[in-house]
Design a protein around this motif. Structure first.
Motif, PDB file in Angstrom:
ATOM      1  N   ILE A   6       0.880  -1.175   0.000  1.00  0.00           N
ATOM      2  CA  ILE A   6       0.000   0.000   0.000  1.00  0.00           C
ATOM      3  C   ILE A   6       0.910   1.216   0.000  1.00  0.00           C
ATOM      4  N   SER A   7       0.947   1.913  -1.121  1.00  0.00           N
ATOM      5  CA  SER A   7       1.918   2.997  -1.282  1.00  0.00           C
ATOM      6  C   SER A   7       1.406   4.353  -0.811  1.00  0.00           C
ATOM      7  N   SER A   8       0.097   4.547  -0.812  1.00  0.00           N
ATOM      8  CA  SER A   8      -0.454   5.816  -0.339  1.00  0.00           C
ATOM      9  C   SER A   8      -1.908   5.619   0.070  1.00  0.00           C
ATOM     10  N   THR A   9      -2.393   6.524   0.905  1.00  0.00           N
ATOM     11  CA  THR A   9      -3.755   6.419   1.417  1.00  0.00           C
ATOM     12  C   THR A   9      -4.425   7.785   1.452  1.00  0.00           C
ATOM     13  N   GLY A  10      -5.738   7.773   1.609  1.00  0.00           N
ATOM     14  CA  GLY A  10      -6.499   9.002   1.767  1.00  0.00           C
ATOM     15  C   GLY A  10      -7.816   8.690   2.442  1.00  0.00           C
ATOM     16  N   CYS A  11      -8.467   9.706   2.982  1.00  0.00           N
ATOM     17  CA  CYS A  11      -9.793   9.474   3.552  1.00  0.00           C
ATOM     18  C   CYS A  11     -10.597  10.758   3.520  1.00  0.00           C
ATOM     19  N   TYR A  12     -11.894  10.605   3.658  1.00  0.00           N
ATOM     20  CA  TYR A  12     -12.790  11.757   3.780  1.00  0.00           C
ATOM     21  C   TYR A  12     -13.516  11.651   5.105  1.00  0.00           C
ATOM     22  N   LEU A  13     -13.327  12.666   5.962  1.00  0.00           N
ATOM     23  CA  LEU A  13     -14.046  12.773   7.224  1.00  0.00           C
ATOM     24  C   LEU A  13     -14.984  13.967   7.131  1.00  0.00           C
ATOM     25  N   SER A  14     -16.263  13.716   7.192  1.00  0.00           N
ATOM     26  CA  SER A  14     -17.243  14.790   7.088  1.00  0.00           C
ATOM     27  C   SER A  14     -17.112  15.761   8.255  1.00  0.00           C
ATOM     28  N   PRO A  15     -17.316  17.053   8.013  1.00  0.00           N
ATOM     29  CA  PRO A  15     -17.324  18.022   9.117  1.00  0.00           C
ATOM     30  C   PRO A  15     -18.614  17.966   9.932  1.00  0.00           C
ATOM     31  N   GLU A  16     -19.616  17.195   9.458  1.00  0.00           N
ATOM     32  CA  GLU A  16     -20.916  17.128  10.124  1.00  0.00           C
ATOM     33  C   GLU A  16     -20.871  16.113  11.268  1.00  0.00           C
ATOM     34  N   ARG A  17     -20.570  16.600  12.469  1.00  0.00           N
ATOM     35  CA  ARG A  17     -20.509  15.745  13.656  1.00  0.00           C
ATOM     36  C   ARG A  17     -21.899  15.629  14.277  1.00  0.00           C
ATOM     37  N   VAL A  18     -22.315  14.391  14.538  1.00  0.00           N
ATOM     38  CA  VAL A  18     -23.629  14.154  15.144  1.00  0.00           C
ATOM     39  C   VAL A  18     -23.409  13.477  16.492  1.00  0.00           C
ATOM     40  N   LYS A  19     -23.689  14.198  17.567  1.00  0.00           N
ATOM     41  CA  LYS A  19     -23.490  13.665  18.908  1.00  0.00           C
ATOM     42  C   LYS A  19     -24.686  12.817  19.341  1.00  0.00           C
ATOM     43  N   ASN A  20     -24.505  12.019  20.373  1.00  0.00           N
ATOM     44  CA  ASN A  20     -25.578  11.144  20.857  1.00  0.00           C
ATOM     45  C   ASN A  20     -26.816  11.921  21.292  1.00  0.00           C
ATOM     46  N   THR A  21     -26.620  13.150  21.720  1.00  0.00           N
ATOM     47  CA  THR A  21     -27.757  13.960  22.168  1.00  0.00           C
ATOM     48  C   THR A  21     -28.749  14.233  21.035  1.00  0.00           C
ATOM     49  N   ALA A  22     -28.326  14.056  19.792  1.00  0.00           N
ATOM     50  CA  ALA A  22     -29.220  14.273  18.648  1.00  0.00           C
ATOM     51  C   ALA A  22     -30.369  13.267  18.622  1.00  0.00           C
ATOM     52  N   PHE A  23     -30.238  12.171  19.391  1.00  0.00           N
ATOM     53  CA  PHE A  23     -31.253  11.118  19.382  1.00  0.00           C
ATOM     54  C   PHE A  23     -32.184  11.187  20.595  1.00  0.00           C
ATOM     55  N   LEU A  24     -32.059  12.221  21.414  1.00  0.00           N
ATOM     56  CA  LEU A  24     -32.827  12.290  22.653  1.00  0.00           C
ATOM     57  C   LEU A  24     -34.343  12.344  22.425  1.00  0.00           C
ATOM     58  N   ASN A  25     -34.775  12.913  21.317  1.00  0.00           N
ATOM     59  CA  ASN A  25     -36.218  13.033  21.058  1.00  0.00           C
ATOM     60  C   ASN A  25     -36.776  11.868  20.240  1.00  0.00           C
ATOM     61  N   HIS A  26     -35.958  10.849  19.990  1.00  0.00           N
ATOM     62  CA  HIS A  26     -36.424   9.699  19.215  1.00  0.00           C
ATOM     63  C   HIS A  26     -37.250   8.754  20.094  1.00  0.00           C
ATOM     64  N   VAL A  27     -38.260   8.154  19.483  1.00  0.00           N
ATOM     65  CA  VAL A  27     -39.042   7.107  20.130  1.00  0.00           C
ATOM     66  C   VAL A  27     -38.572   5.777  19.547  1.00  0.00           C
ATOM     67  N   PHE A  28     -38.051   4.886  20.392  1.00  0.00           N
ATOM     68  CA  PHE A  28     -37.447   3.646  19.909  1.00  0.00           C
ATOM     69  C   PHE A  28     -38.384   2.455  20.099  1.00  0.00           C
ATOM     70  N   TYR A  29     -38.319   1.538  19.121  1.00  0.00           N
ATOM     71  CA  TYR A  29     -39.082   0.295  19.150  1.00  0.00           C
ATOM     72  C   TYR A  29     -38.111  -0.883  19.097  1.00  0.00           C
ATOM     73  N   ASP A  30     -38.533  -2.025  19.632  1.00  0.00           N
ATOM     74  CA  ASP A  30     -37.688  -3.204  19.542  1.00  0.00           C
ATOM     75  C   ASP A  30     -37.921  -3.918  18.209  1.00  0.00           C
ATOM     76  N   GLY A  31     -37.231  -5.035  18.006  1.00  0.00           N
ATOM     77  CA  GLY A  31     -37.316  -5.745  16.738  1.00  0.00           C
ATOM     78  C   GLY A  31     -38.665  -6.353  16.445  1.00  0.00           C
ATOM     79  N   LYS A  32     -39.526  -6.452  17.477  1.00  0.00           N
ATOM     80  CA  LYS A  32     -40.869  -7.022  17.291  1.00  0.00           C
ATOM     81  C   LYS A  32     -41.941  -5.951  17.130  1.00  0.00           C
ATOM     82  N   GLY A  33     -41.505  -4.689  17.092  1.00  0.00           N
ATOM     83  CA  GLY A  33     -42.451  -3.602  16.855  1.00  0.00           C
ATOM     84  C   GLY A  33     -43.102  -3.043  18.095  1.00  0.00           C
ATOM     85  N   ALA A  34     -42.578  -3.363  19.291  1.00  0.00           N
ATOM     86  CA  ALA A  34     -43.126  -2.833  20.532  1.00  0.00           C
ATOM     87  C   ALA A  34     -42.309  -1.631  20.992  1.00  0.00           C
TER      88      ALA A  34
END
Length: 349
Positions: A6-34
């Protein structure tokens, strides 16, 4: 005997950081739909405890998968003649597209990347690999075969994914995923260096659909739109059983043991699973303790970006951007990945 480096590498890191607090208003269901009768803050706290993730990256509006793939490729190709590339291999699973749930694969992402790089050479062959999260490493393995056969001298391998377009806001697992892209240029060399061995396996008899596109966890959203769904516990058990065995087989193929290995570069799935896999690997060699700095991790701040996690991890490691982690000339590193299909691969480098 020709080798592949591997002679060279590169990557793209988005500037859009999404913290865990972004999910605080989500309503979560389990795999059975409850609906899960626990507060979202408790769900998020448990999620971080298991996965180690406190933030992830989502693509900026206006960029699609082929765009970020191209951005990572440009960095890897900075000092190279792009017309000298024999192949461009792009690993992905969810196609291209700017809008939610769009999976555009015609033309291929590799063709789109070649077009965006403005490569004129018709013998720069461009094709895609959809192989789950193990796709980038399988692209590297494929490139190694091309180079060792004498058919190619220089190959660009990219892993790029934007799973944020397919996230179910009602699924706890959706917090794992992140967008990203990583690229590497592989070249032929006469030196005894580079790729020493690799092993790949596919388990489809029972495990093929452990990770898939499916309907929302929320039964009220019963339309035609599909989201990423996974059987997390089953994937954990599968990975814990198969990944250490695959790594051991690749080391044996290279006539090496775990004591020869300086770094284990593992697909950044989630912290608990990755640490359990490495611990099980050391048990296979009857080694009771895992060395403190053998496994660099980025999942806590980059999330699980599917095929992009390994090339991104390697790029940051090579550049010395991961604290307490360095690769030196002569070091042996093991790359290992597990993903949808289910597919597992390992490479000794």
């Amino acid at each position: 005997m020709r080798s592949t480096i591997i002679s060279s590498t590169g990557c793209y890191l988005s500037p859009e950081r999404v913290k865990n607090t972004a999910f605080l208003n989500h309503v979560f269901y389990d795999g059975k739909g409850a609906e899960i009768e626990v507060s979202s803050s408790e769900i998020i706290a448990k999620f971080r405890e298991i996965t180690g993730i406190h933030e992830r990256r989502y693509r900026p509006e206006g960029l699609c998968t082929s765009d970020i793939a191209c951005l990572s490729a440009r960095q890897a190709l900075e000092d190279l003649d792009i017309e000298s590339l024999d192949y461009i291999i792009v690993a992905h699973n969810l196609g291209d597209g700017y809008r939610e749930s769009i999976c555009d694969t015609v033309p291929t992402l590799a063709a789109r990347v070649k077009h965006k790089l403005k490569i004129r050479n018709p013998y720069t062959v461009a094709f895609d690999i959809p192989f789950g999260c193990a796709g980038w490493l399988q692209g590297v393995i494929t490139a190694d075969y091309f180079i060792k056969s004498g058919d190619a001298k220089k190959i660009l391998v990219i892993g790029a994914e934007t799973p944020s377009r397919f996230l179910d806001p009602h699924d706890r697992d959706s917090m794992i995923y992140s967008d990203g892209a990583g690229a590497a240029v592989l070249e032929a060399t006469d030196r005894q260096a580079g790729i020493l061995s690799h092993v790949t396996r596919s388990d489809t008899f029972r495990e093929a659909f452990l990770l898939r596109l499916d309907r929302s966890c929320n039964p009220l959203l019963n339309g035609e739109r599909r989201f990423i769904r996974m059987e997390g516990h089953e994937i954990y058990k599968y990975a814990l059983k198969t990944v250490p065995e695959t790594v051991k087989r690749s080391l044996e193929k290279a006539e090496l043991t775990l004591k020869d290995v300086s770094k284990i570069l593992i697909h950044q799935a989630n912290e608990k699973m990755d640490r359990a896999i490495v611990k099980r690997l050391f048990k296979l060699y009857q080694e009771p303790k895992v060395p403190e700095h053998i496994m660099p991790m980025t999942v806590s701040w980059l999330g699980n970006s599917w095929v992009a996690t390994l090339p991104t991890l390697f790029h940051l490691l090579k550049r010395g951007e991961l604290e307490n982690h360095r690769l030196r000339s002569g070091d042996i590193a093991v790359f290992v990945s597990v993903g949808a299909g289910m597919n597992v691969n390992a490479m000794v480098y």
